[in-house]
Design a protein around this motif. Structure first.
Motif, PDB file in Angstrom:
ATOM      1  N   TYR A   1       0.664  -0.605  -4.478  1.00 28.34           N
ATOM      2  CA  TYR A   1      -0.698  -1.063  -4.753  1.00 28.34           C
ATOM      3  C   TYR A   1      -1.583  -0.355  -3.751  1.00 28.34           C
ATOM      4  N   PHE A   2      -2.288   0.641  -4.177  1.00 25.13           N
ATOM      5  CA  PHE A   2      -3.124   1.376  -3.219  1.00 25.13           C
ATOM      6  C   PHE A   2      -4.425   1.791  -3.891  1.00 25.13           C
ATOM      7  N   GLN A   3      -5.291   2.379  -3.093  1.00 25.06           N
ATOM      8  CA  GLN A   3      -6.666   2.678  -3.503  1.00 25.06           C
ATOM      9  C   GLN A   3      -6.763   3.293  -4.901  1.00 25.06           C
ATOM     10  N   PHE A   4      -5.843   4.215  -5.218  1.00 25.46           N
ATOM     11  CA  PHE A   4      -6.024   4.966  -6.450  1.00 25.46           C
ATOM     12  C   PHE A   4      -5.343   4.349  -7.668  1.00 25.46           C
TER      13      PHE A   4
ATOM     14  N   SER B   1     -10.773  -3.154   5.491  1.00 25.40           N
ATOM     15  CA  SER B   1     -10.703  -1.680   5.438  1.00 25.40           C
ATOM     16  C   SER B   1      -9.373  -1.224   4.841  1.00 25.40           C
ATOM     17  N   ASP B   2      -8.857  -1.976   3.949  1.00 25.99           N
ATOM     18  CA  ASP B   2      -7.566  -1.739   3.298  1.00 25.99           C
ATOM     19  C   ASP B   2      -7.652  -2.285   1.886  1.00 25.99           C
TER      20      ASP B   2
ATOM     21  N   GLU C   1       0.843  -1.192   0.000  1.00 29.60           N
ATOM     22  CA  GLU C   1       0.000   0.000   0.000  1.00 29.60           C
ATOM     23  C   GLU C   1       0.885   1.250   0.000  1.00 29.60           C
ATOM     24  N   ASP C   2       1.948   1.199   0.789  1.00 36.15           N
ATOM     25  CA  ASP C   2       2.895   2.307   0.877  1.00 36.15           C
ATOM     26  C   ASP C   2       4.294   1.676   0.888  1.00 36.15           C
TER      27      ASP C   2
END
Ligand code: SAM
Length: 239
Positions: free
Chosen positions: A62-65, A96-97, A41-42
């Motif tokens: 690999y993250f939300q956007f 929630s991730d 994610e970060d």
């Protein structure tokens, strides 16, 4: 013990600590060490975790956007037989991730997905809260808008099991105020800073906890638990 090697073409969902680095599992460490690539994610944050455990693996973000684009890339890698480990900033990926999307896509493509379980704030909070664990409903984060939050909470009034919510420290007072309105008689537990130095459980009616929050600023990360419709209310006072 002879440990089986990682399986080629597998997506591993690796849980990471929610505060205490000792909660990283042995299998999680080995998976991160033996995978071909870590999707994080970060990457900066997970890079520190890898460094702590003496692991050096290539990383992709690999993250939300960028989930849609990165899911494609991860699928391509899996199809080539790579072993991909997915981690988020803390806890279990997909809760929630980010994670759900790539898992769904991988399964739809007939690819292998494995969980490497470990820390998860909701399970840690629920099991130590003293509230019923037999039936619970994980709500995660409420929406930001007041009307939507209120409607969602109202809709949960008839639910029998314990309600488990995630909330940011900036909205914890707002949430307590909403719980006073919607669930004035229910037992509420604030599980704060789990697995960390200032871990704390505050239990009482929402109104009592709101008084506490007004007297001392409650900082850190929170899981908020609300006794279900079937639960008897608490006695007087914060515990
Ligand atoms: N995937 C994570 C898990 O498995 O629990 C949750 C990620 S979500 C983005 C972050 C939220 O989880 C925080 O806002 C808080 O509600 C909860 N949380 C995470 N770590 C926590 C901790 N150490 N103590 C209390 N709550 C925590």
């Amino acid at each position: 013990m002879d440990l089986p090697a990682l399986m080629p073409g597998t997506l591993y969902l690796v849980a990471t600590p929610i505060g205490n680095l000792e909660d990283m599992t042995l299998r999680g460490v080995r998976t991160l060490r033996e995978c071909d690539v870590v999707a994080a994610e970060d990457t900066r944050r997970s890079g520190q975790l890898l460094k702590h455990f003496g692991i050096a693996r290539p990383m992709i973000s690999y993250f939300q956007f960028n989930e849609a684009r990165r899911s494609e890339e991860i699928l391509e890698r899996l199809k080539r037989g790579e072993k991909v480990a997915l981690v988020t900033d803390a806890g279990t990926p997909g809760i929630s991730d980010p994670g759900e999307r790539v898992v769904r896509a991988a399964r739809a493509a007939g690819l292998r997905v494995e969980s490497v379980p470990g820390a998860c704030a909701l399970v840690a909070a629920l099991t130590a809260s003293g509230l019923p664990t037999e039936e619970f409903h994980f709500i995660g984060f409420l929406p930001h808008k007041s009307g939507q939050r209120r409607r969602q909470l109202e809709g949960l009034k008839g639910v029998g099991g314990t309600l488990v919510l995630y909330e940011s420290p900036y909205r914890i007072v707002k949430l307590l105020g909403e719980l006073v309105e919607v669930f004035p008689e229910r037992r509420v537990v604030l599980a704060r800073e789990l697995t960390k130095k200032f871990e704390e459980y505050l239990s009482g009616r929402a109104g009592e906890l709101l008084e506490v929050a007004k007297k001392r600023q409650l900082k850190g990360e929170f899981v908020v638990l609300v006794g279900g419709a079937a639960e008897a209310g608490p006695g007087e006072g914060v515990v």
